[in-house]
Write a protein that holds these residues in place. Structure first.
Motif, mmCIF file in Angstrom:
data_model
loop_
_atom_site.group_PDB
_atom_site.id
_atom_site.type_symbol
_atom_site.label_atom_id
_atom_site.label_comp_id
_atom_site.label_asym_id
_atom_site.label_seq_id
_atom_site.Cartn_x
_atom_site.Cartn_y
_atom_site.Cartn_z
ATOM 1 N N GLU A 36 0.840 -1.214 0.000
ATOM 2 C CA GLU A 36 0.000 0.000 0.000
ATOM 3 C C GLU A 36 0.868 1.255 0.000
ATOM 4 O O GLU A 36 0.574 2.225 -0.707
ATOM 5 C CB GLU A 36 -0.920 -0.018 1.222
ATOM 6 C CG GLU A 36 -1.856 1.162 1.305
ATOM 7 C CD GLU A 36 -2.742 1.082 2.534
ATOM 8 O OE1 GLU A 36 -2.384 1.716 3.544
ATOM 9 O OE2 GLU A 36 -3.777 0.395 2.461
ATOM 10 N N GLN A 84 2.297 1.729 -3.484
ATOM 11 C CA GLN A 84 1.278 2.259 -4.389
ATOM 12 C C GLN A 84 1.072 3.751 -4.167
ATOM 13 O O GLN A 84 0.954 4.525 -5.114
ATOM 14 C CB GLN A 84 -0.052 1.518 -4.203
ATOM 15 C CG GLN A 84 -1.125 1.929 -5.175
ATOM 16 C CD GLN A 84 -0.732 1.644 -6.623
ATOM 17 O OE1 GLN A 84 -0.329 0.536 -6.950
ATOM 18 N NE2 GLN A 84 -0.837 2.642 -7.483
ATOM 19 N N ARG A 85 1.072 4.173 -2.911
ATOM 20 C CA ARG A 85 0.895 5.589 -2.589
ATOM 21 C C ARG A 85 2.039 6.425 -3.168
ATOM 22 O O ARG A 85 1.816 7.495 -3.735
ATOM 23 C CB ARG A 85 0.801 5.765 -1.074
ATOM 24 C CG ARG A 85 0.416 7.163 -0.658
ATOM 25 C CD ARG A 85 0.087 7.255 0.794
ATOM 26 N NE ARG A 85 1.236 6.840 1.588
ATOM 27 C CZ ARG A 85 1.285 6.883 2.905
ATOM 28 N NH1 ARG A 85 0.242 7.288 3.579
ATOM 29 N NH2 ARG A 85 2.357 6.497 3.565
ATOM 30 N N GLN A 102 4.002 5.569 -5.738
ATOM 31 C CA GLN A 102 3.885 5.538 -7.197
ATOM 32 C C GLN A 102 2.807 6.506 -7.684
ATOM 33 O O GLN A 102 3.010 7.223 -8.661
ATOM 34 C CB GLN A 102 3.588 4.116 -7.674
ATOM 35 C CG GLN A 102 4.784 3.199 -7.530
ATOM 36 C CD GLN A 102 4.465 1.749 -7.818
ATOM 37 O OE1 GLN A 102 3.315 1.290 -7.673
ATOM 38 N NE2 GLN A 102 5.471 0.994 -8.230
ATOM 39 N N ASP A 103 1.674 6.552 -6.996
ATOM 40 C CA ASP A 103 0.600 7.489 -7.359
ATOM 41 C C ASP A 103 1.086 8.929 -7.226
ATOM 42 O O ASP A 103 0.809 9.777 -8.060
ATOM 43 C CB ASP A 103 -0.632 7.274 -6.492
ATOM 44 C CG ASP A 103 -1.344 5.962 -6.764
ATOM 45 O OD1 ASP A 103 -1.046 5.308 -7.792
ATOM 46 O OD2 ASP A 103 -2.172 5.555 -5.917
ATOM 47 N N PHE A 104 1.814 9.206 -6.149
ATOM 48 C CA PHE A 104 2.349 10.539 -5.912
ATOM 49 C C PHE A 104 3.313 10.942 -7.036
ATOM 50 O O PHE A 104 3.229 12.050 -7.563
ATOM 51 C CB PHE A 104 3.068 10.575 -4.552
ATOM 52 C CG PHE A 104 3.757 11.868 -4.267
ATOM 53 C CD1 PHE A 104 3.037 12.964 -3.817
ATOM 54 C CD2 PHE A 104 5.124 11.994 -4.431
ATOM 55 C CE1 PHE A 104 3.674 14.168 -3.552
ATOM 56 C CE2 PHE A 104 5.766 13.188 -4.161
ATOM 57 C CZ PHE A 104 5.046 14.284 -3.726
ATOM 58 N N ARG A 149 3.483 9.737 -10.086
ATOM 59 C CA ARG A 149 2.746 9.874 -11.358
ATOM 60 C C ARG A 149 2.000 11.193 -11.423
ATOM 61 O O ARG A 149 1.870 11.788 -12.489
ATOM 62 C CB ARG A 149 1.770 8.712 -11.544
ATOM 63 C CG ARG A 149 2.398 7.484 -12.163
ATOM 64 C CD ARG A 149 1.341 6.499 -12.625
ATOM 65 N NE ARG A 149 0.740 5.777 -11.509
ATOM 66 C CZ ARG A 149 1.247 4.661 -10.984
ATOM 67 N NH1 ARG A 149 2.359 4.152 -11.442
ATOM 68 N NH2 ARG A 149 0.640 4.068 -9.982
ATOM 69 N N SER A 150 1.494 11.653 -10.301
ATOM 70 C CA SER A 150 0.709 12.894 -10.283
ATOM 71 C C SER A 150 1.587 14.135 -10.438
ATOM 72 O O SER A 150 1.083 15.221 -10.722
ATOM 73 C CB SER A 150 -0.120 12.988 -9.005
ATOM 74 O OG SER A 150 0.708 13.304 -7.909
ATOM 75 N N SER A 171 3.036 15.702 -8.088
ATOM 76 C CA SER A 171 2.860 16.617 -6.937
ATOM 77 C C SER A 171 4.116 16.763 -6.145
ATOM 78 O O SER A 171 4.906 15.927 -6.001
ATOM 79 C CB SER A 171 1.759 16.082 -6.015
ATOM 80 O OG SER A 171 0.555 16.013 -6.707
#
Length: 127
Positions: A114, A117-118, A120-122, A124-125, A127
């Motif tokens: 988890e 994933q957090r 990787q999402d960060f 990709r965004s 931010s």
């Protein structure tokens, strides 16, 4: 660590709402001199009366004096360390204070899928 009497130092930051109940985010409670009282994966302090307690996340960065680190590795694993799976509790349980400085900056620990994933999402965004 500018004070030669300090043997162990670490960092904390104000916990984000998502970290308060997250057992992967270690919380720390300090005394008025900013010495750690306890570290836990649990939500500490417990806000019994709903007074709006502040929660601090331990960032896991350490500074050690050589003597403190030498003593740490010579000590057996402590019962609190074993229970929480937090090595810094060995220092506290054996009476070695940990001084804690507050920073406005946060870090992202990657200990679980988890968490990965957090991050990787960060990334990709952007931010």
């Amino acid at each position: 660590m500018q004070n030669p009497a300090v043997q162990v130092g670490t960092l904390m930051t104000l916990a984000a709402p998502a970290d308060i109940d997250n057992p992967s985010a270690v919380k720390v409670v300090v005394d008025s001199a900013r010495r750690a009282l306890y570290f836990s994966r649990a939500t500490i302090p417990y806000d019994r009366d709903g007074a709006g307690s502040k929660y601090f996340k331990h960032l896991g960065f350490y500074a050690y004096r050589k003597a403190a680190l030498d003593r740490f590795v010579a000590l057996p694993e402590s019962s609190l360390e074993r229970s929480e799976r937090l090595e810094q509790l060995r220092f506290l349980e054996y009476g070695i204070p940990i001084h804690v400085a507050e920073t406005a900056y946060d870090s992202v620990g990657v200990d679980t899928e988890e968490d990965l994933q957090r991050v990787q999402d960060f990334l990709r965004s952007g931010s």
